[in-house]
Design a protein around this motif. Structure first.
Motif, mmCIF file in Angstrom:
data_model
loop_
_atom_site.group_PDB
_atom_site.id
_atom_site.type_symbol
_atom_site.label_atom_id
_atom_site.label_comp_id
_atom_site.label_asym_id
_atom_site.label_seq_id
_atom_site.Cartn_x
_atom_site.Cartn_y
_atom_site.Cartn_z
ATOM 1 N N ALA B 54 6.269 23.626 -72.451
ATOM 2 C CA ALA B 54 6.755 22.891 -71.285
ATOM 3 C C ALA B 54 5.750 22.930 -70.140
ATOM 4 C CB ALA B 54 8.089 23.468 -70.824
ATOM 5 N N GLU B 55 4.746 23.766 -70.266
ATOM 6 C CA GLU B 55 3.695 23.943 -69.262
ATOM 7 C C GLU B 55 4.156 24.623 -67.979
ATOM 8 O OE1 GLU B 55 1.395 20.308 -68.861
ATOM 9 O OE2 GLU B 55 1.230 20.362 -71.052
ATOM 10 N N GLU B 56 5.343 24.281 -67.498
ATOM 11 C CA GLU B 56 5.771 24.886 -66.251
ATOM 12 C C GLU B 56 7.266 25.122 -66.227
ATOM 13 O OE1 GLU B 56 3.565 23.194 -62.952
ATOM 14 O OE2 GLU B 56 5.248 23.800 -61.680
ATOM 15 N N GLY B 57 7.617 26.249 -65.644
ATOM 16 C CA GLY B 57 9.040 26.559 -65.542
ATOM 17 C C GLY B 57 9.205 27.910 -64.911
ATOM 18 N N GLN B 58 10.384 28.489 -65.028
ATOM 19 C CA GLN B 58 10.552 29.827 -64.483
ATOM 20 C C GLN B 58 11.534 30.671 -65.267
ATOM 21 O OE1 GLN B 58 11.873 29.708 -60.434
ATOM 22 N NE2 GLN B 58 13.048 27.842 -60.728
ATOM 23 N N ILE B 59 11.348 31.975 -65.098
ATOM 24 C CA ILE B 59 12.258 32.947 -65.692
ATOM 25 C C ILE B 59 12.984 33.618 -64.529
ATOM 26 C CG2 ILE B 59 12.419 35.111 -66.995
ATOM 27 C CD1 ILE B 59 11.349 33.095 -68.845
ATOM 28 N N PRO B 81 9.380 18.752 -72.187
ATOM 29 C CA PRO B 81 9.793 17.615 -73.021
ATOM 30 C C PRO B 81 11.201 17.733 -73.618
ATOM 31 C CG PRO B 81 8.303 19.040 -74.226
ATOM 32 C CD PRO B 81 8.331 19.554 -72.815
ATOM 33 N N GLY B 82 11.776 18.930 -73.567
ATOM 34 C CA GLY B 82 13.089 19.119 -74.181
ATOM 35 C C GLY B 82 12.989 19.316 -75.686
ATOM 36 N N ILE B 83 14.121 19.628 -76.303
ATOM 37 C CA ILE B 83 14.138 19.924 -77.746
ATOM 38 C C ILE B 83 15.078 18.930 -78.428
ATOM 39 C CG2 ILE B 83 14.850 21.657 -79.457
ATOM 40 C CD1 ILE B 83 14.090 23.789 -77.299
ATOM 41 N N GLN B 117 20.568 24.819 -73.673
ATOM 42 C CA GLN B 117 20.877 23.419 -73.366
ATOM 43 C C GLN B 117 19.541 22.712 -73.218
ATOM 44 O OE1 GLN B 117 24.077 22.301 -72.752
ATOM 45 N NE2 GLN B 117 24.996 24.341 -72.921
ATOM 46 N N SER B 118 19.437 21.530 -73.804
ATOM 47 C CA SER B 118 18.171 20.838 -73.676
ATOM 48 C C SER B 118 18.404 19.338 -73.674
ATOM 49 C CB SER B 118 17.250 21.241 -74.838
ATOM 50 O OG SER B 118 15.950 20.744 -74.604
ATOM 51 N N GLU B 119 17.612 18.648 -72.898
ATOM 52 C CA GLU B 119 17.717 17.195 -72.875
ATOM 53 C C GLU B 119 16.317 16.599 -72.965
ATOM 54 O OE1 GLU B 119 20.192 14.304 -70.023
ATOM 55 O OE2 GLU B 119 20.946 16.364 -70.230
ATOM 56 N N ILE B 120 16.162 15.656 -73.854
ATOM 57 C CA ILE B 120 14.843 15.046 -74.058
ATOM 58 C C ILE B 120 14.324 14.434 -72.753
ATOM 59 C CG2 ILE B 120 13.569 13.267 -75.377
ATOM 60 C CD1 ILE B 120 14.616 15.654 -76.999
ATOM 61 N N GLY B 121 13.098 14.787 -72.443
ATOM 62 C CA GLY B 121 12.468 14.258 -71.232
ATOM 63 C C GLY B 121 12.918 14.951 -69.950
#
Ligand SMILES: Nc1ncnc2c1ncn2[C@@H]1O[C@H](COP(=O)(O)OP(=O)(O)OP(=O)(O)O)[C@@H](O)[C@H]1O
Ligand SMILES: [Mg+2]
Lengths: 118, 133
Positions: B54-59, B81-83, B117-121
Motif C-alpha cells: 500500500a506504500e503508505e498507512g499507519q499502525i 489498492p485494497g484486496i 475490511q478492504s475495498e478496491i481502490g
C-alpha cells in the motif's frame, strides 16, 4: 548496520546483536555467501540469542541463506533461539524442520565439529 | 505514554519503529514475554504489508480496560489498492510478492481477535485485539 561475521578455522560465526530490519537482513545474506565463497568455510553458526523477534520476512531470509549456503558447501546451524521466538514462528506456520539447531553457540560448534571435523 | 498512539508507515525503518512501540506498550500493560513477542511479530507483519503493498498507512495502538479485563487494540490502516479476495489472502502460503504468505494468517493466530475490511481502490483496515491473561 551490518552484521559482523567472524572466522574460526573452517567455520564462520555470527552473533546477531541488533534489531534486524529488512535491509540489514538482505545485506547479511549477501555478506555471508560472499564470505563462504572467499574463505571456503564448511560450517556456519548463526547465534540468535539476542534476537527478540523473527517475522515471516526474516524467517524467509534465514531459510534462504541456509539453502544457499548448503549449495555452496557450508552447513548452517542456528543457535540460541528464544522460547518466545520459537512459539511465534509456529503461530506463523513456519516450521523450519530441516534446519540444524543447537542450544547455544558452543553446542552449535560442537555439532559442526561432530559432523564435519575441524 | 498516551493510551492511543499511531506510527506512520512510509519507509522500511518505520516497520521497526512500529514493532518496538508495540512491544513497549505490551510490556507496560503486563503481557507475558511470549505475548509481547506475538504482538511485536503481528505488528511487523502488518506494517510490512502496508510498506510493500500500500506504500503508505499507519499502525495504531490503543490500550483499553474494562472491569473484567485489559487489552491492547492494534490496527493497520492504509489507503492502498485494497484486496480483491479476502479469503484467498487469508490462506497460508498465498503470496503475490514471493514471500512465505505467512503474514495475514499468522497475525490471525498471533492475536485473539482479528477483523479485516478492504475495498478496491480505497484501502485496507485490519483491527486486532490481544487480551492480557
Ligand atoms: N495492506 C494490503 N494491501 C493490499 N494487498 C495486501 C495487503 N496486505 C496483504 N496484501 C496481499 O495479501 C497477500 C498475502 O499477504 P501475507 O502477509 O499473508 O503474505 P506475504 O506478504 O505475501 O508474505 P509474508 O508476509 O509471509 O512475507 C500479499 O501477497 C498481498 O498480495
Ligand atoms: Mg506479509
Amino acid at each position: 548496520m551490518s552484521i559482523p561475521i567472524l572466522k574460526l578455522y573452517n567455520y564462520l560465526l555470527i552473533s546477531i546483536q541488533t534489531e534486524i530490519d529488512d535491509k540489514t537482513a538482505i545485506q547479511f545474506q549477501e555478506d555471508l555467501l560472499d564470505k563462504i565463497h572467499k574463505t571456503g568455510a564448511t560450517g556456519v553458526v548463526i547465534d540468535l540469542t539476542s534476537v527478540e523477534i523473527i517475522d515471516s520476512f526474516i524467517a524467509k531470509v534465514l531459510g534462504d541463506v541456509i539453502t544457499m549456503s548448503d549449495l555452496m558447501g557450508a552447513k548452517v546451524v542456528l543457535t540460541g533461539i528464544q522460547p518466545a521466538v520459537a512459539i511465534t514462528l509456529i503461530d506463523l506456520g513456519i516450521h523450519m524442520q530441516k534446519v540444524a539447531t543447537a542450544l547455544d553457540l558452543e553446542q552449535g560448534l560442537i555439532k559442526l565439529y561432530q559432523e564435519l571435523g575441524v | 505514554m498516551s493510551p492511543h498512539s499511531c506510527v506512520k508507515i512510509r519507509k522500511e525503518w518505520d516497520i521497526v519503529s512500529a514493532r518496538q512501540l508495540g512491544r513497549e506498550m505490551a510490556k507496560k500493560l503486563g503481557f507475558s514475554t511470549v505475548d509481547q513477542a506475538r504482538i511485536a511479530t503481528a505488528v511487523s507483519e502488518l506494517a510490512r504489508n502496508i510498506y510493500l503493498y500500500a506504500e503508505e498507512g499507519q499502525i495504531c495502538f490503543e490500550v483499553f480496560e474494562t472491569i473484567e479485563r485489559k487489552g491492547l487494540r492494534m490496527g493497520a490502516f492504509d489507503t492502498g489498492p485494497g484486496i480483491t479476495d479476502i479469503s484467498q489472502v487469508m490462506q497460508d502460503g498465498y503470496t503475490t510478492s514471493g514471500g512465505l504468505g505467512a503474514g495475514l494468517p499468522g497475525v490471525k493466530r498471533l492475536m485473539d481477535e482479528f477483523d479485516i475490511q478492504s475495498e478496491i481502490g480505497q484501502g485496507t483496515q485490519i483491527k486486532t485485539v490481544k487480551w492480557v491473561r
